[in-house]
Design a protein around this motif. Sequence first.
Motif, mmCIF file in Angstrom:
data_model
loop_
_atom_site.group_PDB
_atom_site.id
_atom_site.type_symbol
_atom_site.label_atom_id
_atom_site.label_comp_id
_atom_site.label_asym_id
_atom_site.label_seq_id
_atom_site.Cartn_x
_atom_site.Cartn_y
_atom_site.Cartn_z
ATOM 1 N N PRO A 297 0.831 -1.204 0.000
ATOM 2 C CA PRO A 297 0.000 0.000 0.000
ATOM 3 C C PRO A 297 0.869 1.259 0.000
ATOM 4 N N CYS A 298 0.568 2.182 -0.872
ATOM 5 C CA CYS A 298 1.286 3.447 -0.978
ATOM 6 C C CYS A 298 0.274 4.579 -1.101
ATOM 7 N N VAL A 299 0.751 5.800 -0.836
ATOM 8 C CA VAL A 299 -0.082 6.987 -0.981
ATOM 9 C C VAL A 299 0.183 7.595 -2.358
ATOM 10 N N ALA A 300 -0.875 7.977 -3.056
ATOM 11 C CA ALA A 300 -0.724 8.547 -4.397
ATOM 12 C C ALA A 300 -1.687 9.693 -4.588
ATOM 13 N N LEU A 301 -1.275 10.639 -5.420
ATOM 14 C CA LEU A 301 -2.150 11.715 -5.876
ATOM 15 C C LEU A 301 -2.577 11.380 -7.295
ATOM 16 N N LEU A 302 -3.874 11.257 -7.516
ATOM 17 C CA LEU A 302 -4.423 10.833 -8.791
ATOM 18 C C LEU A 302 -5.146 12.001 -9.451
ATOM 19 N N ASP A 303 -5.053 12.061 -10.776
ATOM 20 C CA ASP A 303 -5.638 13.162 -11.531
ATOM 21 C C ASP A 303 -6.961 12.714 -12.158
ATOM 22 N N PRO A 304 -8.102 13.204 -11.660
ATOM 23 C CA PRO A 304 -9.383 12.818 -12.262
ATOM 24 C C PRO A 304 -9.511 13.248 -13.717
ATOM 25 N N ALA A 305 -8.816 14.297 -14.114
ATOM 26 C CA ALA A 305 -8.906 14.758 -15.504
ATOM 27 C C ALA A 305 -8.232 13.781 -16.461
ATOM 28 N N ARG A 306 -7.387 12.890 -15.941
ATOM 29 C CA ARG A 306 -6.701 11.884 -16.771
ATOM 30 C C ARG A 306 -7.047 10.483 -16.283
ATOM 31 N N ASP A 307 -8.319 10.275 -15.961
ATOM 32 C CA ASP A 307 -8.807 8.956 -15.535
ATOM 33 C C ASP A 307 -8.035 8.414 -14.341
ATOM 34 N N LEU A 308 -7.802 9.280 -13.360
ATOM 35 C CA LEU A 308 -7.134 8.913 -12.113
ATOM 36 C C LEU A 308 -5.713 8.398 -12.345
ATOM 37 N N ALA A 309 -5.041 8.936 -13.316
ATOM 38 C CA ALA A 309 -3.628 8.592 -13.516
ATOM 39 C C ALA A 309 -2.810 9.167 -12.369
ATOM 40 N N PRO A 310 -1.837 8.398 -11.818
ATOM 41 C CA PRO A 310 -1.032 8.890 -10.698
ATOM 42 C C PRO A 310 -0.130 10.044 -11.108
#
Length: 425
Positions: A297-310
Amino acid sequence: MSRPVGRGDNRTDGPTRPFAVTEDELEQAVRETFARRVAVARPLVADPAGLAIRRADRSRRRRTLTGIALAAVATVTVSVGMAQLGQQPGRPTRPTVVLGDPYASPLPDPAPQLSAAPQPDLGRGEVDLVLNDVLVTASGQRIALPDVGTAAERAQRLPEGAGWAVVGASTAAGRSLWIVLPNGAAHLLLAGAREIVLSPDGRQVAWREGADLVVAGIVGGQVVAVARTPSPPDAVPVGFAGDTVVVRLDPGRPGHALWRPAAGPPRGAGDGALHVYGTRPDGLAVALVSAGTPRRPCVALLDPARDLAPVRTGCGPALAGDGAGGVSADGRWLLANGKAGPQDRAVLVDLDRLAPAPATHPAGPPVAGPVAWTPQGTAHYSDAAGALVRIEVSRVLDGEAALSAPVTGLPAGARPVPVGGDRRS
């Protein structure tokens, strides 16, 4: 004296004018009589006031009959629904009811006081609290919630001081959503939903209804602009990223979807996301993902504008997979369950310093409920023992232990529920 000859009154022996009338003359006289009557305006049979009163009486009678009919239908519907629930325990047959009663009655005043009224010094003046069946505001106002019940699981302030939205715990009949107004009036907005989530600003709500996902706005304590879409059988909404609904496809596996109501059904995204804690002001979603070698398990920031790409990922701290936690109002900090050495603790993760390994700090006992952050950077939650925990970022960074306080006057097993949302909104 002699009497005069003739009649002694004013009568004559014969008519002074002829009474012989021809048929044509009689017909002409009748025509003239009818013509004069038509030309003369007749008075009103009923005055306008009387006419308005009669119309109002007819409208009132129609509303009464309609109300009786609707009450009968509602009684039959509830009876049938209860019978169906009895046949299929644990499964609501009619998932969601939007009530939207704009004429809710005020709750009793004054509000009943709890025995040994809980007034913890820690966090007082920062957040509102739901304590069993009473909502205690940061300013000390106490609002009774007898109709809402004692099973409040989450609560959030509505914008512009419009009140509070209270989400009930999951039951055999599903979840409920109540709107509580500042004057103490409350009404049931949703009932029987499988899951209910609110947007961070309290202006939108999403829920699972039968085979559909549903999203709507909240205006004036009512739902407006409702949109729905079919969804996979285990999909539930878990949050918002702007106007986009974040959907978890299967609670037992990684993977989320994004639902933009204007763009059609949910679209798969974020295949590695295990849990979404919330979104930052910059729009990035904060998630627990499975990454690294070996996978962990890791923490990530995902971009909703790019289909939740990290966008950024940080692995290092051992975070729990329960998904408990919350993101600070400024988007800088994540408070989540994890480990500090061998102990289970709530840890503070610096989201601005994720790579190569996030900076984490032991913060307090494990989180056992919703986390409410204030704009000033303090977090409030309840622990497993039902104590209220207050996390102040500056003190945690200085190595100070988090402060907690037991809340007296609550029934056994009950926990305080801190209320999210900005009190200034």
